[in-house]
Scaffold this motif. Structure first.
Motif, short mmCIF file in Angstrom:
data_model
loop_
_atom_site.label_atom_id
_atom_site.label_comp_id
_atom_site.label_asym_id
_atom_site.label_seq_id
_atom_site.Cartn_x
_atom_site.Cartn_y
_atom_site.Cartn_z
N MET A 134 83.65 83.97 -2.65
CA MET A 134 82.19 84.01 -2.79
C MET A 134 81.54 83.40 -1.56
N THR A 135 80.52 84.04 -1.05
CA THR A 135 79.77 83.47 0.06
C THR A 135 78.29 83.46 -0.29
N ASP A 136 77.64 82.35 -0.01
CA ASP A 136 76.21 82.17 -0.24
C ASP A 136 75.77 80.94 0.53
N LYS A 137 74.47 80.74 0.68
CA LYS A 137 73.97 79.55 1.38
C LYS A 137 74.44 78.29 0.67
N VAL A 138 74.41 78.30 -0.66
CA VAL A 138 74.95 77.21 -1.46
C VAL A 138 76.21 77.73 -2.13
N PRO A 139 77.37 77.08 -1.95
CA PRO A 139 78.60 77.58 -2.58
C PRO A 139 78.42 77.79 -4.08
N LEU A 140 79.03 78.83 -4.61
CA LEU A 140 78.87 79.14 -6.03
C LEU A 140 79.30 77.98 -6.92
N THR A 141 80.39 77.32 -6.56
CA THR A 141 80.83 76.17 -7.37
C THR A 141 79.77 75.08 -7.40
N LYS A 142 79.09 74.85 -6.27
CA LYS A 142 78.01 73.87 -6.23
C LYS A 142 76.83 74.33 -7.09
N GLN A 143 76.57 75.63 -7.12
CA GLN A 143 75.51 76.16 -7.97
C GLN A 143 75.80 75.85 -9.44
N LEU A 144 77.06 76.03 -9.85
CA LEU A 144 77.43 75.74 -11.25
C LEU A 144 77.29 74.24 -11.54
N ILE A 145 77.70 73.40 -10.59
CA ILE A 145 77.59 71.95 -10.77
C ILE A 145 76.12 71.55 -10.91
N ASP A 146 75.27 72.13 -10.07
CA ASP A 146 73.84 71.83 -10.15
C ASP A 146 73.27 72.24 -11.51
N SER A 147 73.69 73.39 -12.02
CA SER A 147 73.23 73.84 -13.33
C SER A 147 73.71 72.90 -14.43
N TYR A 148 74.98 72.47 -14.34
CA TYR A 148 75.53 71.56 -15.33
C TYR A 148 74.77 70.23 -15.35
N GLU A 149 74.39 69.75 -14.18
CA GLU A 149 73.68 68.47 -14.11
C GLU A 149 72.31 68.54 -14.78
N LYS A 150 71.77 69.75 -14.94
CA LYS A 150 70.49 69.92 -15.64
C LYS A 150 70.69 70.12 -17.14
N SER A 151 71.73 70.87 -17.51
CA SER A 151 71.91 71.25 -18.91
C SER A 151 72.94 70.41 -19.66
N GLY A 152 73.94 69.87 -18.94
CA GLY A 152 75.03 69.15 -19.59
C GLY A 152 75.97 70.06 -20.35
N ALA A 153 75.86 71.38 -20.13
CA ALA A 153 76.64 72.35 -20.89
C ALA A 153 77.59 73.13 -19.99
N SER A 154 78.65 73.65 -20.59
CA SER A 154 79.56 74.54 -19.87
C SER A 154 78.77 75.72 -19.32
N THR A 155 79.10 76.12 -18.10
CA THR A 155 78.37 77.20 -17.44
C THR A 155 79.36 78.03 -16.64
N LEU A 156 79.30 79.35 -16.80
CA LEU A 156 80.20 80.20 -16.04
C LEU A 156 79.39 81.18 -15.19
N ALA A 157 80.02 81.69 -14.15
CA ALA A 157 79.35 82.59 -13.23
C ALA A 157 79.50 84.03 -13.69
N VAL A 158 78.40 84.77 -13.59
CA VAL A 158 78.43 86.20 -13.89
C VAL A 158 77.75 86.96 -12.75
N MET A 159 78.04 88.24 -12.68
CA MET A 159 77.46 89.09 -11.65
C MET A 159 77.34 90.50 -12.20
N ARG A 160 76.29 91.19 -11.82
CA ARG A 160 76.12 92.56 -12.30
C ARG A 160 77.13 93.49 -11.64
N VAL A 161 77.75 94.33 -12.48
CA VAL A 161 78.74 95.30 -11.99
C VAL A 161 78.35 96.68 -12.50
#
Length: 292
Positions: A134-161
Motif C-alpha cells: 500500500m502506498t499513500d501519504k500516510v501509511p495505511l497501518t497508521k491510518q488504522l491506528i489513527d482511527s482506533y485512537e478515536k473509536s477504541g474499536a477494531s478497524t479493518l481496511a477495505v477498498m472498492r473492487v
C-alpha cells in the motif's frame, strides 16, 4: 487506551502460485525491484509507529529470519568502503524487535494469527498481509491506528473492487458511513459470489484488532477451504463489540500472482529516479518492436 505498538505478519503460506521458484525461496522474499516484498511491509509497520513485530512462518522460511537479522560482516564491509546508501538500506529495520513464530500446519489465516496470541497479550495489534503493498501519504497501518485512537474499536481496511471480483475477497455489508471513509458494518462475508455480495467494499490486507479477537479465533471452526477464516472470526467479534471498516483511497499493489507481481515491479521501478528513464525508453522500444 493502550498504544498500538505490535503487529503480526503471517508468512507461512506455501506460495504455490509462484512454483517452481517458491520450492526453495519463500514467496515473501520475492523482490520488488531489489527489495523483498516483506521488507516493504516491515517498513510500513515501522513508519506507522510499530516497534514489536511477530512474523509467523512455516517450513522452509529460514531466509526470512536471515534477512531481518543483523549481518555484522556485511555492514562492516559497506561502512569501510564508504557505501553509505547501501549501509542505510540494510540497516533500515535493525532497531525493531522482530520475533519469529512457527505455524505447525497450514490451517488458514485465522490460525496463523492465533499462533501469536502470547506475543499479543492483552494489547491491541495490527495484522499485515504480505501480498498487498500500500502506498499513500500516510501509511495505511497508521491510518488504522489513527482511527482506533478515536473509536477504541477494531478497524479493518477495505477498498472498492470490481463487483465481479468480490469472490476473491472478504466483503463487508455496510450499515452506514459514520464519517468520511469509516463504515459501521452489519456483516462480514468471506468470498461471496458476485450475485450474493452485499457491497463492492473488499477487505484488503491490513487489520487492527482489540485482543478479544484471539479468544474468538480459539473457538472459530474451519470454514471455506476447511481453514480457520479470519473473516469468520471478525464477523463473530462484531456481534459483541463494534468492528469498523476504513476505506483506503491510496494505491494498492497485489503481489499475490505472477502477472500482478510483474506489474508491481514495473510500476515501482518507474517510480525510481535511478531506473525510470532507462526503463521507460526500454518499454517504448519494446512496444515498437512488438507492433512490427
Amino acid at each position: 487506551m493502550k498504544k498500538v505498538t505490535k503487529a503480526i505478519i503471517p508468512a507461512a503460506g506455501l506460495g504455490t502460485r509462484f512454483l517452481p521458484e517458491t520450492k526453495a525461496v519463500p514467496k515473501e522474499m520475492l523482490p520488488i525491484v531489489d527489495t523483498p516484498t516483506i521488507q516493504y511491509i516491515v517498513e510500513e509497520a515501522k513508519a506507522s509507529g510499530i516497534t514489536d513485530l511477530a512474523i509467523v512462518t512455516g517450513s522452509g522460511k529460514g531466509s526470512i529470519e536471515d534477512h531481518f537479522s543483523s549481518n555484522y560482516l556485511l555492514e562492516q564491509n559497506l561502512e569501510r568502503k564508504g557505501k553509505d546508501e547501501m549501509l542505510k538500506a540494510v540497516q533500515k529495520t535493525n532497531d525493531m524487535n522482530i520475533y519469529f513464530i512457527r505455524q505447525a500446519y497450514p490451517k488458514g489465516l485465522g490460525d496463523a494469527v492465533l499462533t501469536a496470541k502470547t506475543f499479543v497479550g492483552n494489547e491491541p495489534f495490527v495484522v499485515m498481509l504480505g501480498d498487498d503493498l500500500m502506498t499513500d501519504k500516510v501509511p495505511l497501518t497508521k491510518q488504522l491506528i489513527d482511527s482506533y485512537e478515536k473509536s477504541g474499536a477494531s478497524t479493518l481496511a477495505v477498498m472498492r473492487v470490481p463487483h465481479e471480483e468480490t469472490v476473491k475477497y472478504g466483503v463487508i455489508d455496510p450499515i452506514e458511513e459514520v464519517s468520511d471513509g469509516m463504515y459501521d458494518v452489519k456483516q462480514f462475508v468471506e468470498k461471496p459470489a458476485p450475485e450474493d455480495a452485499p457491497s463492492d467494499l473488499a477487505i484488503i490486507g491490513r487489520y487492527l484488532f482489540t485482543p478479544e479477537i484471539m479468544d474468538v479465533l480459539e473457538t472459530t471452526k474451519p470454514g471455506k477451504g476447511n481453514e480457520v477464516q479470519l473473516t469468520d472470526a471478525i464477523d463473530t467479534l462484531n456481534k459483541t463489540q463494534k468492528v469498523y471498516a476504513h476505506e483506503f483511497k491510496g494505491d494498492r499493489f497485489d503481489t499475490g500472482n505472477k502477472l500482478s507481481w510483474l506489474e508491481t515491479n514495473i510500476e515501482f521501478a518507474l517510480r525510481r529516479q535511478d531506473l525510470s528513464d532507462d526503463l521507460k525508453a526500454y518499454i517504448i522500444d519494446l512496444a515498437n518492436k512488438l507492433e512490427k
